[in-house]
Scaffold this motif. Structure first.
Motif, PDB file in Angstrom:
ATOM      1  N   ALA A  66       4.682   9.647  -5.561  1.00 45.40           N
ATOM      2  CA  ALA A  66       4.837   8.483  -6.854  1.00 45.40           C
ATOM      3  C   ALA A  66       4.245   7.336  -6.632  1.00 45.40           C
ATOM      4  O   ALA A  66       3.868   6.869  -5.568  1.00 45.40           O
ATOM      5  CB  ALA A  66       6.420   8.349  -7.130  1.00 45.40           C
ATOM      6  N   LEU A  67       3.939   6.814  -7.755  1.00 43.06           N
ATOM      7  CA  LEU A  67       3.150   5.476  -8.021  1.00 43.06           C
ATOM      8  C   LEU A  67       3.719   4.297  -7.083  1.00 43.06           C
ATOM      9  O   LEU A  67       3.339   3.721  -6.725  1.00 43.06           O
ATOM     10  CB  LEU A  67       2.777   5.114  -9.398  1.00 43.06           C
ATOM     11  CG  LEU A  67       1.499   5.961 -10.022  1.00 43.06           C
ATOM     12  CD1 LEU A  67       1.336   5.557 -11.583  1.00 43.06           C
ATOM     13  CD2 LEU A  67       0.231   6.134  -9.115  1.00 43.06           C
ATOM     14  N   VAL A  68       5.168   4.254  -7.286  1.00 42.83           N
ATOM     15  CA  VAL A  68       5.993   3.057  -6.714  1.00 42.83           C
ATOM     16  C   VAL A  68       5.964   3.214  -5.279  1.00 42.83           C
ATOM     17  O   VAL A  68       5.774   2.095  -4.567  1.00 42.83           O
ATOM     18  CB  VAL A  68       7.470   3.318  -7.347  1.00 42.83           C
ATOM     19  CG1 VAL A  68       8.176   2.257  -6.596  1.00 42.83           C
ATOM     20  CG2 VAL A  68       7.455   3.206  -8.870  1.00 42.83           C
ATOM     21  N   GLN A  69       5.941   4.539  -4.553  1.00 41.09           N
ATOM     22  CA  GLN A  69       5.906   4.732  -3.137  1.00 41.09           C
ATOM     23  C   GLN A  69       4.663   4.556  -2.697  1.00 41.09           C
ATOM     24  O   GLN A  69       4.486   3.826  -1.650  1.00 41.09           O
ATOM     25  CB  GLN A  69       6.366   5.942  -2.741  1.00 41.09           C
ATOM     26  CG  GLN A  69       7.782   6.343  -3.253  1.00 41.09           C
ATOM     27  CD  GLN A  69       8.171   7.731  -2.981  1.00 41.09           C
ATOM     28  OE1 GLN A  69       7.213   8.694  -2.753  1.00 41.09           O
ATOM     29  NE2 GLN A  69       9.573   8.011  -2.646  1.00 41.09           N
ATOM     30  N   LYS A  70       3.504   4.625  -3.421  1.00 44.33           N
ATOM     31  CA  LYS A  70       2.220   4.282  -3.082  1.00 44.33           C
ATOM     32  C   LYS A  70       1.989   2.986  -3.139  1.00 44.33           C
ATOM     33  O   LYS A  70       1.328   2.240  -2.060  1.00 44.33           O
ATOM     34  CB  LYS A  70       1.083   4.912  -4.032  1.00 44.33           C
ATOM     35  CG  LYS A  70       0.992   6.714  -4.006  1.00 44.33           C
ATOM     36  CD  LYS A  70      -0.343   7.092  -4.948  1.00 44.33           C
ATOM     37  CE  LYS A  70      -0.135   8.730  -4.660  1.00 44.33           C
ATOM     38  NZ  LYS A  70      -1.335   9.149  -5.906  1.00 44.33           N
ATOM     39  N   GLU A  71       2.498   2.203  -4.058  1.00 47.57           N
ATOM     40  CA  GLU A  71       2.136   0.761  -4.014  1.00 47.57           C
ATOM     41  C   GLU A  71       3.222   0.306  -2.654  1.00 47.57           C
ATOM     42  O   GLU A  71       2.586  -0.838  -2.404  1.00 47.57           O
ATOM     43  CB  GLU A  71       3.016   0.390  -5.334  1.00 47.57           C
ATOM     44  CG  GLU A  71       2.652  -1.409  -5.530  1.00 47.57           C
ATOM     45  CD  GLU A  71       3.111  -1.457  -6.827  1.00 47.57           C
ATOM     46  OE1 GLU A  71       3.407  -2.722  -7.031  1.00 47.57           O
ATOM     47  OE2 GLU A  71       3.239  -0.935  -7.911  1.00 47.57           O
ATOM     48  N   GLN A  72       4.143   0.680  -2.456  1.00 46.65           N
ATOM     49  CA  GLN A  72       4.844   0.192  -1.168  1.00 46.65           C
ATOM     50  C   GLN A  72       4.154   0.356   0.132  1.00 46.65           C
ATOM     51  O   GLN A  72       4.194  -0.526   1.080  1.00 46.65           O
ATOM     52  CB  GLN A  72       6.273   0.706  -1.267  1.00 46.65           C
ATOM     53  CG  GLN A  72       7.310   0.397  -2.493  1.00 46.65           C
ATOM     54  CD  GLN A  72       8.732   0.824  -2.393  1.00 46.65           C
ATOM     55  OE1 GLN A  72       8.824   1.842  -1.660  1.00 46.65           O
ATOM     56  NE2 GLN A  72       9.417   0.752  -3.434  1.00 46.65           N
ATOM     57  N   LEU A  73       3.482   1.554   0.268  1.00 45.01           N
ATOM     58  CA  LEU A  73       2.850   2.075   1.269  1.00 45.01           C
ATOM     59  C   LEU A  73       1.592   1.128   1.461  1.00 45.01           C
ATOM     60  O   LEU A  73       1.019   1.177   2.483  1.00 45.01           O
ATOM     61  CB  LEU A  73       2.710   3.386   1.592  1.00 45.01           C
ATOM     62  CG  LEU A  73       3.988   4.267   1.749  1.00 45.01           C
ATOM     63  CD1 LEU A  73       3.602   5.854   1.499  1.00 45.01           C
ATOM     64  CD2 LEU A  73       4.679   3.880   2.922  1.00 45.01           C
ATOM     65  N   SER A  74       0.973   0.842   0.375  1.00 40.60           N
ATOM     66  CA  SER A  74      -0.377   0.178   0.343  1.00 40.60           C
ATOM     67  C   SER A  74      -0.272  -1.032   1.199  1.00 40.60           C
ATOM     68  O   SER A  74      -1.339  -1.475   1.987  1.00 40.60           O
ATOM     69  CB  SER A  74      -1.055  -0.122  -0.948  1.00 40.60           C
ATOM     70  OG  SER A  74      -0.191  -1.069  -1.564  1.00 40.60           O
ATOM     71  N   ALA A  75       0.637  -2.002   1.127  1.00 44.45           N
ATOM     72  CA  ALA A  75       0.650  -3.149   1.874  1.00 44.45           C
ATOM     73  C   ALA A  75       0.714  -2.863   3.575  1.00 44.45           C
ATOM     74  O   ALA A  75      -0.116  -3.715   4.324  1.00 44.45           O
ATOM     75  CB  ALA A  75       1.910  -4.105   1.498  1.00 44.45           C
ATOM     76  N   VAL A  76       1.426  -1.958   3.843  1.00 49.50           N
ATOM     77  CA  VAL A  76       1.190  -1.652   5.476  1.00 49.50           C
ATOM     78  C   VAL A  76       0.124  -1.046   5.879  1.00 49.50           C
ATOM     79  O   VAL A  76      -0.253  -1.103   6.950  1.00 49.50           O
ATOM     80  CB  VAL A  76       2.439  -0.972   5.652  1.00 49.50           C
ATOM     81  CG1 VAL A  76       3.672  -1.525   5.469  1.00 49.50           C
ATOM     82  CG2 VAL A  76       2.618   0.576   4.974  1.00 49.50           C
ATOM     83  N   ALA A  77      -0.785  -0.196   4.954  1.00 49.45           N
ATOM     84  CA  ALA A  77      -1.848   0.642   5.383  1.00 49.45           C
ATOM     85  C   ALA A  77      -3.200  -0.346   5.105  1.00 49.45           C
ATOM     86  O   ALA A  77      -4.170   0.086   5.877  1.00 49.45           O
ATOM     87  CB  ALA A  77      -2.113   1.848   4.337  1.00 49.45           C
ATOM     88  N   LEU A  78      -3.290  -1.530   4.324  1.00 49.79           N
ATOM     89  CA  LEU A  78      -4.418  -2.295   4.299  1.00 49.79           C
ATOM     90  C   LEU A  78      -5.003  -2.940   5.616  1.00 49.79           C
ATOM     91  O   LEU A  78      -6.269  -3.096   5.801  1.00 49.79           O
ATOM     92  CB  LEU A  78      -4.001  -3.517   3.253  1.00 49.79           C
ATOM     93  CG  LEU A  78      -4.249  -2.894   1.681  1.00 49.79           C
ATOM     94  CD1 LEU A  78      -3.555  -4.115   0.810  1.00 49.79           C
ATOM     95  CD2 LEU A  78      -5.523  -2.425   1.312  1.00 49.79           C
ATOM     96  N   GLN A  79      -3.829  -3.697   6.275  1.00 59.51           N
ATOM     97  CA  GLN A  79      -4.345  -4.145   7.750  1.00 59.51           C
ATOM     98  C   GLN A  79      -5.121  -3.013   8.714  1.00 59.51           C
ATOM     99  O   GLN A  79      -6.052  -3.290   9.242  1.00 59.51           O
ATOM    100  CB  GLN A  79      -3.114  -4.856   8.256  1.00 59.51           C
ATOM    101  CG  GLN A  79      -3.482  -5.563   9.433  1.00 59.51           C
ATOM    102  CD  GLN A  79      -4.240  -6.814   9.049  1.00 59.51           C
ATOM    103  OE1 GLN A  79      -4.035  -7.609   8.110  1.00 59.51           O
ATOM    104  NE2 GLN A  79      -5.407  -6.991   9.896  1.00 59.51           N
TER     105      GLN A  79
END
Length: 740
Positions: A66-79
């Protein structure tokens, strides 16, 4: 960090098991992503970094998450992605998957920052990744460049204004067409408003609309520069064209700019000399991709303002490709030295091989026919095939292309073989002595008699003494005359005629109707049309009606003779054919009655012209009145109020309305449910057929006086066309007297 090969293999196996788990159930994505990020970070082994970059690219592009879960995981994967991208070690697979993951993450992070402007770390990481990718775009390996094109396309798509749904507004300003202060309610339906500058508030602390829009414009120009360079790689050009199709479809503000850039792109200019097969394939691929892009744009929007220019550019692309590339791809020209017909000296000097010899079978013994003379094949099937069964035009279409493809050496050998055969046959015939009868009298021509003529008795012994195997073919001695068939009686002729008519009517069920739309310059010729000009249903119906009306004209004798004729059989069959489906075959009935009326008038005119003063009144068979009434009597019982249009059309197109016809129409008023059908039909004839107006008004008066249910509708007709009608005045007087 150094790791043993065994531990590394175990870790990769465990990671693959985790990937299999999330592919089976997307609910485990958050747990698996958070668990594998420390393992596949920037300090991990190269194999683990490859696996981690590929897994993240696969995760954020998965439609199951889901887009909501992708948005939540994006913050931890960016670094993790930023640290890996800034490593001095540049691995092509790692870079490729990082750029793919960044292309999927950019819209998610952009939307996340709109909702959470306080999360500055996430936007700094995303900006750093974007700047690093754009700075090293030209220096990346070739597979990474293709992924950069996709990333830039996503950035341009996000940082331009898109279409918004007016039903999704901010809670703080429900009247605004664009939200000025975005809160959570604005994104309760994220599929309605896609990520673009249209959903960014004007006073956002991190996102500056002018800067973002300017950056998107510059990136778009950089993306389009691949189409403007003289020498570009075909794969990069095709990737650019494929990415532009999404921007044209979703961003109308920059659509015309992209289309104009594509219109100025000519793939033939990208051809580098020397033109190798790889260059030709590349030019053709770019031309097809550009053409497919414009075709899809025109297919989605037929009324696009640049549709005509795109169509012209498509034609120019095909023409330029043929001129620049196809000429070099043609086969080489004919050699300067001939390859066939070489003498032995040249053949030895040029080391040319002799053409294969054609195998010519020997001629059979005995007399030779022309077919045997020209037959050079030993295939029994081809030799026994009778070519006369094929039409001449088909033979021409087959023989001419075959002769053009025959090798000259094979043709010369076949001609020489037939020539030698013919010369051999001539020598054999010249060596044979002529018959004695021909030497005694060369000008003698025997008179052959037909088979049915008996020979003289004096010749019988001579014929009997001749051996049986040397007797000539009796059929060739004269013409064979078939005996005359016995004459047919009138009954047999009538039966055969009725059978032929029945077969024609059977063909009507399988024949097609004529096309309704006529081309420019075509017209319906009416009575002057040729009945056999086409082979559709109308042509057969016209043929049948004219056989019934025009063919027996003048041959029927006096009327009411009582003898059945072939024309009456056709009329009877037409009558039954129409009544089987009157609603669908009303055209046949109209055509038939018009032919009958026309034939009756022609016959009456001809009989009047042949009449003298002493002659009696000429008698002519009148068929129109009889069959028009029979046809009305046949289908009137089955009409209802839904057939008003069909019935009015029938009455309007028949050639003549008589008093009996109006009486049949008036009989419909007997049924209260068909009173309106009766009155409407008579009113139409009153309005549009003036010759029958008085008859129809009389019928309306009769209906008005006879049937009380018809008076509301009939009174309207009479009050308009016969306001001083006696019947109408009497009714009005009666109503006045009955009032209290």
């Amino acid at each position: 960090m150094a790791q043993s090969t065994g531990n590394l293999g175990d870790q990769v196996a465990q990671l693959n098991a985790a990937r299999t788990l999330v592919l089976g159930d997307a609910a485990f994505y958050p747990q698996i992503v958070n668990g594998v990020l420390p393992i596949v970070g920037a300090r991990a082994h190269l194999e683990l970094r490859r696996w981690g970059a590929e897994f993240l690219a696969e995760t954020f592009s998965s439609p199951a998450l889901a887009l909501v879960q992708k948005e939540q995981l994006s913050a931890v994967a960016l670094q993790m992605l930023r640290d890996t991208l800034e490593l001095p070690e540049k691995d092509t697979l790692v870079l490729k998957h990082i750029v793919e993951a960044a292309a999927s993450l950019y819209p998610l992070v952009f939307r996340h920052i709109i909702n959470h402007p306080e999360d500055t770390a996430a936007w700094e990481n995303m900006t750093a990744i974007k700047d690093e990718i754009l700075r090293r775009w030209d220096s990346f390996p070739f597979p990474v460049k293709v992924c950069c094109i996709k990333f830039v396309q996503r950035v341009v798509q996000v940082q331009t204004h898109g279409v918004t749904d007016p039903r999704v507004r901010s809670r703080k300003d429900p009247q605004a067409t664009q939200p000025v202060d975005v809160d959570v309610d604005h994104f309760q339906r994220p599929e309605q408003n896609e990520t673009s500058l249209a959903i960014v508030p004007r006073n956002h602390p991190l996102l500056s609309l002018p800067n973002l829009e300017a950056e998107a414009s510059g990136l778009l120009d950089r993306l389009l520069s691949a189409l403007q360079e003289d020498e570009s790689d075909p794969l990069l050009v095709n990737a650019t064209l494929n990415s532009l199709s999404v921007l044209v479809r979703t961003r109308q503000s920059i659509g015309n700019k992209i289309i104009n850039a594509v219109l100025s792109f000519v793939p033939a200019k990208q051809a580098r000399t020397p033109i190798t097969p790889a260059v030709r394939v590349g030019v053709k691929s770019m031309e097809r991709t550009a053409r497919a892009l414009m075709v899809n744009i025109m297919r989605r929007n037929n009324n696009h303002p640049l549709a005509s220019k795109m169509q012209q550019h498509i034609d120019r692309l095909m023409q330029s490709r043929q001129e620049a590339v196809d000429d070099s791809s043609k086969k080489r020209g004919l050699p300067t030295e001939p390859t066939d017909g070489l003498d032995n000296a040249k053949r030895a000097r040029l080391e040319a091989e002799s053409p294969p010899l054609l195998k010519v079978p020997p001629l059979p013994s005995g007399p030779i026919s022309y077919a045997q003379l020209f037959t050079l094949t030993e295939d029994a099937g081809l030799s026994s095939f009778d070519v006369k069964q094929l039409p001449v035009d088909l033979l021409v279409k087959i023989v001419v292309p075959l002769l053009a493809r025959v090798e000259p050496s094979t043709m010369y050998q076949a001609v020489d073989a037939i020539r030698s055969r013919y010369q051999t046959v001539q020598k054999q015939q010249a060596a044979q002595p002529p018959p004695a009868e021909e030497e005694d009298d060369d000008d003698y021509e025997p008179e052959y008699q037909p088979m049915d003529v008996a020979a003289p008795e004096t010749e019988q012994p001579a014929q009997s003494t001749e051996p049986a195997d040397l007797q000539p073919d009796l059929v060739s001695l004269g013409p064979f005359v078939l005996p005359q068939p016995p004459p047919l009686s009138e009954t047999e002729a009538a039966d055969i005629g009725r059978g032929a008519v029945g077969r024609v009517f059977d063909m009507l069920a399988t024949s097609t109707t004529a096309p309704a739309a006529k081309g420019k310059g075509q017209q319906n010729l009416g009575f002057s049309r040729l009945a056999g000009s086409t082979f559709d249903r109308d042509a057969w119906v016209t043929l049948l009606t004219r056989l019934a009306t025009r063919a027996p004209a003048g041959l029927e004798g006096k009327p009411d003779t009582g003898k059945p004729t072939i024309s009456d059989s056709i009329r009877e069959t037409l009558y039954r054919y129409i009544l089987e489906d009157f609603r669908g075959r009303v055209n046949v009935g109209i055509m038939w009655l018009n032919e009958e009326w026309y034939n009756d008038r022609i016959q009456m005119k001809f009989a009047a012209s042949q009449r003298t003063e002493d002659d009696e009144e000429p008698s002519v068979n009148i068929h129109y009145d009889k069959w028009s009434l029979r046809l009305l009597d046949g289908f009137l019982p089955y009409l209802d109020s839904r057939d008003t249009k069909i019935f009015i059309r029938f009455l309007s197109e028949i050639p003549e309305v008589t008093i009996p016809v109006t009486q049949r129409i008036a009989s419909l008023a007997k049924d209260p449910e068909r009173v309106n059908l009766c009155v409407q039909s008579l009113m139409y004839l009153i309005m549009f057929r003036p010759p029958a107006r008085e008859m129809c008004l009389n019928a309306v008066e009769d209906v008005y006086q006879t049937y009380e249910e018809s008076r509301p509708a009939a009174s309207k007709v009479l009050s308009r066309w016969r306001p001083h009608s006696t019947v109408l005045e009497q009714t009005l007087v009666t109503r006045t007297e009955n009032q209290p």
